[in-house]
Design a protein around this motif. Structure first.
Motif, PDB file in Angstrom:
ATOM      1  N   UNK A  58       0.815  -1.204   0.000  1.00  0.00           N
ATOM      2  CA  UNK A  58       0.000   0.000   0.000  1.00  0.00           C
ATOM      3  C   UNK A  58       0.857   1.266   0.000  1.00  0.00           C
ATOM      4  N   UNK A  59       1.987   1.227   0.705  1.00  0.00           N
ATOM      5  CA  UNK A  59       2.870   2.389   0.785  1.00  0.00           C
ATOM      6  C   UNK A  59       3.512   2.712  -0.562  1.00  0.00           C
ATOM      7  N   UNK A  60       3.569   1.730  -1.466  1.00  0.00           N
ATOM      8  CA  UNK A  60       4.195   1.921  -2.783  1.00  0.00           C
ATOM      9  C   UNK A  60       3.196   1.699  -3.918  1.00  0.00           C
ATOM     10  N   UNK A  61       1.925   1.931  -3.628  1.00  0.00           N
ATOM     11  CA  UNK A  61       0.840   1.613  -4.558  1.00  0.00           C
ATOM     12  C   UNK A  61       0.988   2.368  -5.873  1.00  0.00           C
ATOM     13  N   UNK A  62       0.769   1.640  -6.994  1.00  0.00           N
ATOM     14  CA  UNK A  62       0.786   2.236  -8.332  1.00  0.00           C
ATOM     15  C   UNK A  62      -0.645   2.234  -8.855  1.00  0.00           C
ATOM     16  N   UNK A  63      -1.232   3.412  -9.003  1.00  0.00           N
ATOM     17  CA  UNK A  63      -2.651   3.507  -9.350  1.00  0.00           C
ATOM     18  C   UNK A  63      -2.965   2.892 -10.710  1.00  0.00           C
ATOM     19  N   UNK A  64      -2.036   2.951 -11.665  1.00  0.00           N
ATOM     20  CA  UNK A  64      -2.262   2.369 -12.987  1.00  0.00           C
ATOM     21  C   UNK A  64      -1.388   1.133 -13.219  1.00  0.00           C
ATOM     22  N   UNK A  65      -0.885   0.576 -12.130  1.00  0.00           N
ATOM     23  CA  UNK A  65       0.034  -0.540 -12.261  1.00  0.00           C
ATOM     24  C   UNK A  65      -0.498  -1.828 -11.674  1.00  0.00           C
ATOM     25  N   UNK A  66       0.394  -2.787 -11.526  1.00  0.00           N
ATOM     26  CA  UNK A  66       0.076  -4.106 -10.999  1.00  0.00           C
ATOM     27  C   UNK A  66       0.586  -4.191  -9.564  1.00  0.00           C
TER      28      UNK A  66
END
Length: 629
Positions: A356-364
């Protein structure tokens, strides 16, 4: 002058080309002469290495000189051979070694993880001290002493505590009272590789370890790629059922679109690795490291990976790091060792918070857990773990599960976790399977192109009296769930295929009439458009990975009456695997199925088989025949 420079350059290029050669060969067991898949073959004094395929065959580029070929394989003594300049073929026989686990003294270190003490998690070295987290070990650590690159094949211990969920096989349903069949798709293949482990160890698998749909979906099928805007295509076909010739067999096939690696979205991955004492065996943590290393080699600079380890408590062994920093990641993996009890729930919490701390909104965004499933400390109940996983799934963080080992393997729990985590579930029994999962099928393993994929088949009573879905017992849905977008279902990764088989009884087959329910009094007796030749209609619902609304696809199947041997090789292969599953389960629906029938179908469907998976299946059938006798 330029002319001479050009000629010199051509000469150097020619000389360099002549300074290379291709060495090919095989790696086999010295006693049984059977091929060893996943052995690591290298040239002494260089970084050149490769692995043997499912047939034990390898190929590598070597200098034009005499070289020493080294081969390592778990459970075997290291093999070496000299390849002289005139010898480009090297066949190596490996001798099985005695299992040797040594107790290793571990220096106590200071650890602090999220201001909590981490005990019983051992990480003995790091490439980047500024990023890495040291750990304090408590107790002794069992560490495999042999270099590892495959699987140690040994029978499970006498105190076997493996668990499998009970499977109650699907019955026949009459179309007059139940014309709809609804289920969630499944791309998992853990059951097949687990069955392979049993058969390679000279044992028949427990009946509940045999999930026929996962056996069928283990294999690659050459279905056509979707051509429209939808990421999934539907195909349907039918033939005479070989194990019940008076019945028909319907195949429903799905194909997810292929996505080139360079076009895949960036990944935010968290490796959640079980380093508890139960993971010390050669076919557990050492194989986990090999599998994760194979994955790391596929990562790009825009991808990121973190490593969370758990035993008595959970700790962050590697903060989120660019996929371009491979040495940093590999160094942390190299220094993981096993020891302590298992706090799986705490590890999952830390892994999800890291993702969650490194979440990529358009990623996997994905957590990949590697374990034998033996959670025994902390919030270990299925309910607690599922609540955590479902909550994070709804936030867009998926969970993939990799199972390892034998003896205390918890298949029942791992399958359940992956189902609820919008991810896939694989059992890794050797390095070849790790390579397939993270190299050959990299996109399909990690990148979802369609989520919550559901199938609903409507049968035409004019052609079908009754039907039975082969497998998928733990994927069944209520008919009302099909149009309910809040209902979770299966996921398809880039390039994935899904195959489902129905055994159907044709209308008018009075000798085998099935009626579990009394005739309905008020239902319409004649369907609209009864002059149609449609046997059934396939409806599919799916969601785009970032969407909460489903899309609908459909396909119809016209009546066909043909022998299965007249169908495409993929249909024949799926049929052979299904029949094999029925035999292994000793199913009440196995009918006239025989091992010889399975071998005949699989042999005809083998085709080119570049990876050797279909040839390996044939060998497994032969092993089952011997064990059964």
């Amino acid at each position: 002058m330029q002319k001479y420079l050009f000629l010199l350059l051509v000469g150097l290029i020619s000389l360099n080309a002549q300074a290379q050669r291709i060495i090919t060969g095989t790696v086999s067991d010295s006693a049984t002469k059977s091929p060893l898949a996943g052995a690591v073959i290298s040239i002494a004094g260089s970084s050149i290495q490769t692995t043997s395929n499912a047939k034990g065959v390898f190929k590598l580029t070597a200098p034009a000189a005499a070289v020493t070929i080294q081969v390592t394989y778990s459970g075997y003594e290291k093999g070496t051979a000299i390849a002289q300049l005139t010898n480009n073929t090297v066949n190596i026989l490996l001798t099985r070694a005695k299992r040797d686990l040594r107790i290793k003294d571990v220096k106590r270190k200071t650890i602090m993880a999220n201001e909590k003490e981490l005990s019983e998690v051992v990480v003995t070295g790091y490439a980047s001290p500024k990023k890495a987290l040291q750990s304090r070990a408590s107790g002794v650590v069992v560490s495999p002493s042999t270099s590892y690159s495959g699987i140690y094949s040994a029978p499970p211990p006498a105190d076997n505590t493996e668990t499998y969920s009970a499977i109650n096989e699907n019955n026949f349903h009459t179309v007059s009272d139940q014309p709809l069949s609804t289920f969630s798709i499944d791309v998992d293949r853990a059951s097949y590789t687990n069955i392979r482990r049993f058969l390679n160890n000279g044992q028949l698998p427990p009946a509940d370890a045999v999930r026929v749909e996962e056996m069928i979906n283990y294999f690659d099928y050459q279905y056509k790629n979707p051509t429209g805007k939808d990421p999934v295509a539907i195909y349907a076909d039918m033939a005479i059922c070989p194990w019940e010739p008076s019945h028909q067999l319907v195949r429903i096939a799905l194909k997810a679109k292929d996505v080139p690696k360079e076009n895949l979205p960036p990944s935010n991955l968290v490796f959640l690795i079980d380093v508890s004492g139960s993971m010390a065996d050669e076919n557990k943590l050492p194989l986990v490291k090999q599998a994760m290393k194979a994955l790391v080699q596929q990562l790009r600079p825009q991808d990121r990976v973190a490593i969370v380890v758990y035993a008595g408590a959970a700790g962050l062994a590697l903060p989120s790091t660019s996929g371009g920093e491979k040495k940093t990641i590999l160094d942390v993996l190299d220094h993981l060792e096993a020891g302590g009890s298992t706090a799986g729930g705490e590890g999952i919490k830390l892994a999800y918070s890291t993702a969650a701390a490194n979440f990529k909104s358009e990623g996997n965004n994905r957590v990949i857990i590697a374990t034998d499933g033996d959670f025994n400390v902390g919030p270990s109940s299925d309910g607690d773990l599922l609540h955590i996983i479902e909550k994070e799934r709804d936030k867009g963080i998926f969970l993939s599960v990799l199972g390892f080992g034998m003896g205390n393997y918890k298949d029942s729990k791992l399958e359940l976790l992956s189902d609820k985590g919008n991810g896939n579930y694989a059992y890794i029994d050797n390095f070849e399977e790790a390579r397939r999962t993270f190299v050959t099928e990299f996109g399909g393993t990690l990148y979802t192109v369609a989520k919550d994929v559901k199938l609903q088949i409507e049968f035409n009573p004019e052609y079908v009296q009754a039907y039975r879905l082969v497998g998928y017992e733990n994927r069944l849905l209520q008919n009302e769930d099909f149009n309910n977008d809040k209902k979770d279902a299966g996921e398809m990764g880039a390039g994935h295929t899904v195959t489902a088989l129905y055994e159907v009884i044709a209308a008018g087959n009075n000798a085998e009439a099935i009626s579990w329910v009394d005739p309905l009094k008020y239902q319409q007796q004649k369907i609209i458009g009864s002059n149609t030749a449609e046997v059934l209609t396939v409806k599919l619902r799916y969601k785009q990975p970032q969407s909460n609304s489903s899309q609908l696809l459909s396909q119809v199947l016209p009546w066909k009456n043909q022998p299965v041997t007249a169908t495409a090789p993929d249909f024949q292969m799926a049929t052979a695997v299904a029949a094999f599953g029925l035999l292994l389960r000793n199913s009440e629906y196995k009918g006239q199925a025989t091992y010889d029938q399975v071998l005949a179908l699989a042999g005809k469907a083998k085709g080119e088989d570049p990876e050797g998976y279909r040839a390996e299946f044939i060998q497994l059938v032969k092993k089952a025949m011997i064990i059964k006798e």
